[in-house]
Design an enzyme around this catalytic site. Structure first.
Site, PDB file in Angstrom:
ATOM      1  N   SER A   1     -65.791 -16.323  12.721  1.00 29.39           N
ATOM      2  CA  SER A   1     -64.797 -15.710  13.605  1.00 29.39           C
ATOM      3  C   SER A   1     -64.816 -14.184  13.547  1.00 29.39           C
ATOM      4  O   SER A   1     -64.955 -13.588  12.468  1.00 29.39           O
ATOM      5  CB  SER A   1     -63.401 -16.197  13.223  1.00 29.39           C
ATOM      6  OG  SER A   1     -62.417 -15.419  13.857  1.00 29.39           O
TER       7      SER A   1
ATOM      8  N   GLU B   1     -62.323 -12.481  13.698  1.00 30.67           N
ATOM      9  CA  GLU B   1     -61.156 -12.047  12.918  1.00 30.67           C
ATOM     10  C   GLU B   1     -61.583 -11.518  11.546  1.00 30.67           C
ATOM     11  O   GLU B   1     -60.867 -10.737  10.925  1.00 30.67           O
ATOM     12  CB  GLU B   1     -60.181 -13.211  12.744  1.00 30.67           C
ATOM     13  CG  GLU B   1     -59.481 -13.648  14.019  1.00 30.67           C
ATOM     14  CD  GLU B   1     -58.380 -12.687  14.460  1.00 30.67           C
ATOM     15  OE1 GLU B   1     -57.774 -12.043  13.589  1.00 30.67           O
ATOM     16  OE2 GLU B   1     -58.150 -12.577  15.674  1.00 30.67           O
TER      17      GLU B   1
ATOM     18  N   TYR C   1     -56.194 -16.816   7.811  1.00 25.61           N
ATOM     19  CA  TYR C   1     -57.266 -17.437   8.602  1.00 25.61           C
ATOM     20  C   TYR C   1     -58.562 -16.648   8.458  1.00 25.61           C
ATOM     21  O   TYR C   1     -59.643 -17.203   8.213  1.00 25.61           O
ATOM     22  CB  TYR C   1     -56.828 -17.492  10.076  1.00 25.61           C
ATOM     23  CG  TYR C   1     -57.933 -17.870  11.045  1.00 25.61           C
ATOM     24  CD1 TYR C   1     -58.289 -19.207  11.234  1.00 25.61           C
ATOM     25  CD2 TYR C   1     -58.613 -16.904  11.788  1.00 25.61           C
ATOM     26  CE1 TYR C   1     -59.291 -19.555  12.138  1.00 25.61           C
ATOM     27  CE2 TYR C   1     -59.619 -17.239  12.679  1.00 25.61           C
ATOM     28  CZ  TYR C   1     -59.947 -18.565  12.849  1.00 25.61           C
ATOM     29  OH  TYR C   1     -60.948 -18.909  13.736  1.00 25.61           O
TER      30      TYR C   1
END
Ligand code: NDP
Length: 327
Positions: free
Chosen positions: A129, A131, A153
């Site tokens: 990801s 992120e 996450y």
């Protein structure tokens, strides 16, 4: 491989990417197995919407349970595994950090360990990801950009990314991570902001009279179209040498731009219908997410065709056709 037919196992098949990937692989002649935490109870609505529910063989698998993972791999004997299962919401990860960490880091580790233990020639894709990068100070992230995760996450996805690198280096496994930036579709879970905006704008256009509450409209993201991102996952596993790739459009826009675009598609001015809600601000917000996806273009020949405005338009077109309301 049985009779030359490739056999894929997709974890998280009931999600957005799992369903599009299943359709893509079926179209390429694969036998597709899909894992869900509870395949008996899951409705697999997304597979039904894509018209492929009866073509995918579904199995129950708990990624946190090594025995369950091992058993599934022994039974299915996949040639490729796509690990898409995860507690995938950044905001929920602040409320459920342990569940998030376990589903991503233990889940990925169990799959890698099972592959190593069985010694089967499986090619492994891991859902990484954007992120993980955190704020890059407005600079586009590439595959060499360090991770500075800003949520449970993102921490979990960063750990899983390094698990993949380590198993590739230490045990010579064919394992890759796709570092995907945001990608959307009408199959997105309802809790995600893009689908929330599209659904609300649609209802407002129908005369619901409601107001849409949103958090920070100045955050910037790279939004692509999920259906074409799954092809990049597949391409990574067709290379001779395993590697990690950023998958993104290369264009960054504010959430305000996305909201404005969606409302425009319904003939509305967003400013007349949207309120700021302090409760929707995350404890640690990633402000700007920017990508440099050139490696995927050079090495995989993959490039995003659809950009943010296309994504907003296509999502509104589908909801107008009432397709999303099957849910
Ligand atoms: P979804 O949330 O739509 O699907 C993920 C699936 O994982 C769910 O359908 C669910 O399947 C399973 N799952 C959910 N929670 C858990 C849990 N706690 N433990 C184990 N399994 C769980 O995700 P997407 O399809 O959008 O994304 C696919 C992957 O790509 C995810 O790993 C996500 O984090 C990652 N990703 C997605 C991006 C995006 O923009 N969409 C961007 C970057 C990465 P079931 O209930 O059937 O078990």
């Amino acid at each position: 491989m049985k009779n030359g037919i490739k056999r894929a196992l997709i974890t998280g098949i009931s999600g957005q990417d799992g369903s599009y990937l299943a359709r893509y692989l079926l179209g390429n002649g694969y036998e597709v197995f899909g894992a869900s935490r509870d395949a008996q109870a899951a409705s697999f609505t997304n597979l039904s919407k894509l018209g492929i529910r009866d073509k995918v063989k579904t199995v129950s698998m708990s990624l946190n349970d090594f025995r369950s993972v091992l058993q599934a791999l022994v039974q299915i004997k996949p040639t490729e595994i796509y690990n898409l299962a995860a507690q995938s919401s950044v905001s929920l990860s602040f409320e459920q950090p342990v569940e998030t960490m376990e589903s991503i880091t233990i889940g990925t580790l169990n799959l890698l360990e099972a592959m190593r233990f069985l010694g089967m020639p499986i090619r492994f894709y891991n859902a990484g990801s954007s992120e993980c990068f955190g704020d890059t100070g407005g600079e586009p992230a590439n595959e060499a950009t360090p991770f500075r995760p800003k949520s449970p996450y993102a921490v979990a996805k960063s750990a899983a990314f390094w698990e993949v690198v380590n198993y590739r280096d230490a045990y010579d496994l064919f394992a890759c991570s796709g570092i995907l930036f945001n990608h959307e579709s009408p199959l997105r879970q309802k809790r995600f902001v893009t689908i929330k905006i599209v659904n609300a704008a649609y209802r407002i256009a129908q005369g619901s009279g409601e107001r849409l509450k949103l958090g920070n409209l100045d955050i910037q993201r790279d939004w692509g179209w999920a259906e074409e991102y799954v092809e990049a996952m597949w391409l990574m596993l067709q290379k001779e040498v395993p590697d990690d790739y950023i998958v993104a459009t290369g264009e960054t826009h504010t959430l305000k731009d996305f909201v404005s675009e969606v409302f425009l598609n319904f003939g509305l001015n967003w400013e007349d219908y949207v309120d700021f809600d302090q409760d929707l601000i995350r404890p640690n917000e990633l402000l700007v997410s920017k990508a440099d996806p050139i490696k995927a273009y050079h090495d995989l020949g993959w490039q995003a065709k659809y950009r943010m405005k296309d994504v907003a338009r296509m999502m509104t077109e589908v909801i107008r056709d009432d397709w999303m309301n099957v849910r």
